[in-house]
Design an enzyme around this catalytic site. Sequence first.
Site, mmCIF file in Angstrom:
data_model
loop_
_atom_site.group_PDB
_atom_site.id
_atom_site.type_symbol
_atom_site.label_atom_id
_atom_site.label_comp_id
_atom_site.label_asym_id
_atom_site.label_seq_id
_atom_site.Cartn_x
_atom_site.Cartn_y
_atom_site.Cartn_z
ATOM 1 N N HIS A 92 50.323 50.224 -2.877
ATOM 2 C CA HIS A 92 51.165 49.098 -2.457
ATOM 3 C C HIS A 92 52.637 49.692 -2.487
ATOM 4 O O HIS A 92 52.550 51.197 -2.285
ATOM 5 C CB HIS A 92 50.884 48.052 -3.664
ATOM 6 N N ASP A 137 55.542 54.441 3.348
ATOM 7 C CA ASP A 137 55.688 54.949 1.963
ATOM 8 C C ASP A 137 55.361 56.782 2.106
ATOM 9 O O ASP A 137 56.147 57.409 1.157
ATOM 10 C CB ASP A 137 55.141 54.955 0.931
ATOM 11 N N HIS A 139 46.345 52.309 5.921
ATOM 12 C CA HIS A 139 47.025 51.397 6.399
ATOM 13 C C HIS A 139 45.885 49.981 6.203
ATOM 14 O O HIS A 139 45.243 50.399 7.055
ATOM 15 C CB HIS A 139 48.323 51.496 7.203
HETATM 16 N N1 CMC Z 1 43.869 59.586 2.049
HETATM 17 C C1 CMC Z 1 42.118 59.826 2.904
HETATM 18 N N2 CMC Z 1 41.409 58.941 3.110
HETATM 19 C C2 CMC Z 1 41.762 57.772 2.959
HETATM 20 C C3 CMC Z 1 43.280 57.041 2.408
HETATM 21 C C4 CMC Z 1 44.165 58.262 2.149
HETATM 22 N N3 CMC Z 1 44.700 57.967 1.784
HETATM 23 N N4 CMC Z 1 42.846 56.482 3.324
HETATM 24 C C5 CMC Z 1 42.327 55.848 3.462
HETATM 25 N N5 CMC Z 1 41.114 57.035 3.466
HETATM 26 C C6 CMC Z 1 39.957 56.573 3.762
HETATM 27 C C7 CMC Z 1 38.825 56.610 2.414
HETATM 28 O O1 CMC Z 1 38.149 57.152 2.634
HETATM 29 C C8 CMC Z 1 37.375 55.358 3.920
HETATM 30 O O2 CMC Z 1 37.187 56.330 3.896
HETATM 31 P P1 CMC Z 1 35.480 56.172 4.528
HETATM 32 O O3 CMC Z 1 34.906 55.494 5.306
HETATM 33 O O4 CMC Z 1 34.496 57.558 4.283
HETATM 34 O O5 CMC Z 1 35.009 55.829 3.273
HETATM 35 C C9 CMC Z 1 38.808 54.942 5.165
HETATM 36 O O6 CMC Z 1 39.701 56.031 5.132
HETATM 37 C C10 CMC Z 1 38.872 53.868 5.260
HETATM 38 O O7 CMC Z 1 39.537 53.491 4.231
HETATM 39 P P2 CMC Z 1 39.842 52.055 3.490
HETATM 40 O O8 CMC Z 1 39.937 52.432 1.793
HETATM 41 O O9 CMC Z 1 39.076 50.980 3.137
HETATM 42 O O10 CMC Z 1 40.956 51.425 4.100
HETATM 43 P P3 CMC Z 1 41.645 50.579 3.053
HETATM 44 O O11 CMC Z 1 42.461 49.799 4.210
HETATM 45 O O12 CMC Z 1 41.227 49.266 2.123
HETATM 46 O O13 CMC Z 1 42.608 50.844 2.145
HETATM 47 C C11 CMC Z 1 45.010 51.896 1.691
HETATM 48 C C12 CMC Z 1 44.290 51.325 2.824
HETATM 49 C C13 CMC Z 1 46.563 51.786 2.598
HETATM 50 C C14 CMC Z 1 44.506 51.126 0.675
HETATM 51 C C15 CMC Z 1 44.569 53.177 2.025
HETATM 52 O O14 CMC Z 1 44.877 53.166 3.112
HETATM 53 C C16 CMC Z 1 44.826 54.195 0.853
HETATM 54 O O15 CMC Z 1 45.108 53.748 -0.318
HETATM 55 N N6 CMC Z 1 46.515 54.719 1.431
HETATM 56 C C17 CMC Z 1 47.308 55.563 0.421
HETATM 57 C C18 CMC Z 1 48.078 54.888 -0.495
HETATM 58 C C19 CMC Z 1 49.233 54.684 0.069
HETATM 59 O O16 CMC Z 1 49.388 55.113 1.236
HETATM 60 N N7 CMC Z 1 49.852 52.972 -0.119
HETATM 61 C C20 CMC Z 1 50.701 52.431 0.740
HETATM 62 C C21 CMC Z 1 50.234 51.768 1.857
HETATM 63 S S1 CMC Z 1 51.420 50.874 3.140
HETATM 64 C C22 CMC Z 1 52.550 49.636 1.858
HETATM 65 C C23 CMC Z 1 52.654 48.794 1.444
HETATM 66 O O17 CMC Z 1 52.089 47.758 2.420
HETATM 67 O O18 CMC Z 1 52.272 48.350 0.115
#
Ligand code: CMC
Length: 431
Positions: free
Chosen positions: A268, A363, A307
């Site tokens: 986050h 971010d 996201h």
């Molecule tokens: N790098 C590589 N792969 C990713 C990433 C990433 N940053 N984010 C998602 N994926 C992949 C994930 O592995 C999955 O792949 P697969 O379908 O092969 O299993 C697919 O994309 C879908 O991801 P998800 O984990 O189901 O997506 P989510 O909605 O649960 O997670 C998130 C959203 C923000 C937690 C995630 O994208 C992430 O961890 N990003 C990096 C951390 C980050 O930048 N966070 C800041 C968010 S914006 C500020 C805020 O609101 O706080």
Amino acid sequence: MASDTLTVTDNRTGRQYELPIRDGTIPSMELRKIKTSADDFGLMTYDPAFMNTANCRSAITYIDGDQGILRHRGYPIEELAENKRFLEVAWLLYRGELPTEAQYATWKSEITVHTMVHENIKKLMEGFRYDAHPMGIFLSTVGALSTFYPDAKDVQNEASRHLQILRLVGKVPTIAAYAYRHHLGLPYVLPDNELSYTGNFLNMLFKRTEPKYTGNPVLERALDILFILHADHEQNCSTTTMRVIGSSHADPYVSLAGAAAALYGPLHGGANEAVLRMLAEIGSVSHIPEFIRRVKAGEVKLMGFGHRIYKSYDPRAKILKDMAHQVFSVLGTSALLDIAIELERIALSDEYFVSRKLYPNVDFYSGLIYQAMKFPMEMFPVLFAIPRTVGWLAQWDEMLRDPEQKIARPRQVYTGSDLRHLAGVREPVGA
Ligand code: CMC
């Protein structure tokens, strides 16, 4: 009307149910009517991480994740960031309309008179170790404010809520600045009420021996825009935490401490810190292909990308990318910016990221800007928490006004053992 209902046939019983559709949702309590027998509990929804559950009705922030749209009270974020000051946007989020000149003047001056903290708060902060993470100091101190303002427990009283909102919006920059100076072993600087909200914050952070602090107006405005971009983002992890804690009628200080704790996590608000660590680890543009390979192999995440809601370019990231160039033109360029731009270019043309709709989020560039402005990395989540305080409070206030809200209490699907007995304990007769 047929178009406003959903007909569900229960194949177990052959019965049909009409579920009302309102604002694109079905009330999940309606599912409880779907039963196999009179003593059946009824159907629930299973939604880990609330991926498809609307927890409230809210008029504050609108996001269209597919189109990359973010609006506060109807106004596009781009227009607000370009034309308004942070405290105007704060009022808009909280009160629903942009302030008139008179409202703005009162709001600013009321916040200004609440910027100081009790001397005992300073003593409390002094108790932290020199290397304590400023976010840990921040959220503990905000929670401790609860003990200074017992009147805040009257959460159903609108005037009391307003007073706590003034106190919190006024004090969070002071607490954040003290947390920073504690880390450096520098004396705390009192707020200067002649300065703007962000100007005063910079004063409390960076003033040394000069009698009057005057910051760089370009950087002061850049910080103001950063604050606008971080002010609210509807029902994210920390805002949901604020609502959940607040739903038990806990006071706003402890609720906000919980929200700040949720923001602290690297998935986050801690992501901006993680982005900089990642860019530093990559170290050079030539190492990017190897890093992308590791991301695709699932060894690491590309921090600052992806996201839950945005499946296109985060509109805040677009504004920040332009701002990064402006800030760097004042402060000199950075090798990490070059790495970030090239990383983004490569990722956006790679099938792995394209097919998963992974784009830069807020971010990705914010940490670079903070670093250029001489903030240490540990301060990044705190810099997120200051403006988000406004969003948390606006959402908290809205929740307490909402007659549909109750104490938050999700259900579970129990997956543990059936009834069993301790060794030697006999089953009661008739069990
Ligand atoms: N790098 C590589 N792969 C990713 C990433 C990433 N940053 N984010 C998602 N994926 C992949 C994930 O592995 C999955 O792949 P697969 O379908 O092969 O299993 C697919 O994309 C879908 O991801 P998800 O984990 O189901 O997506 P989510 O909605 O649960 O997670 C998130 C959203 C923000 C937690 C995630 O994208 C992430 O961890 N990003 C990096 C951390 C980050 O930048 N966070 C800041 C968010 S914006 C500020 C805020 O609101 O706080």
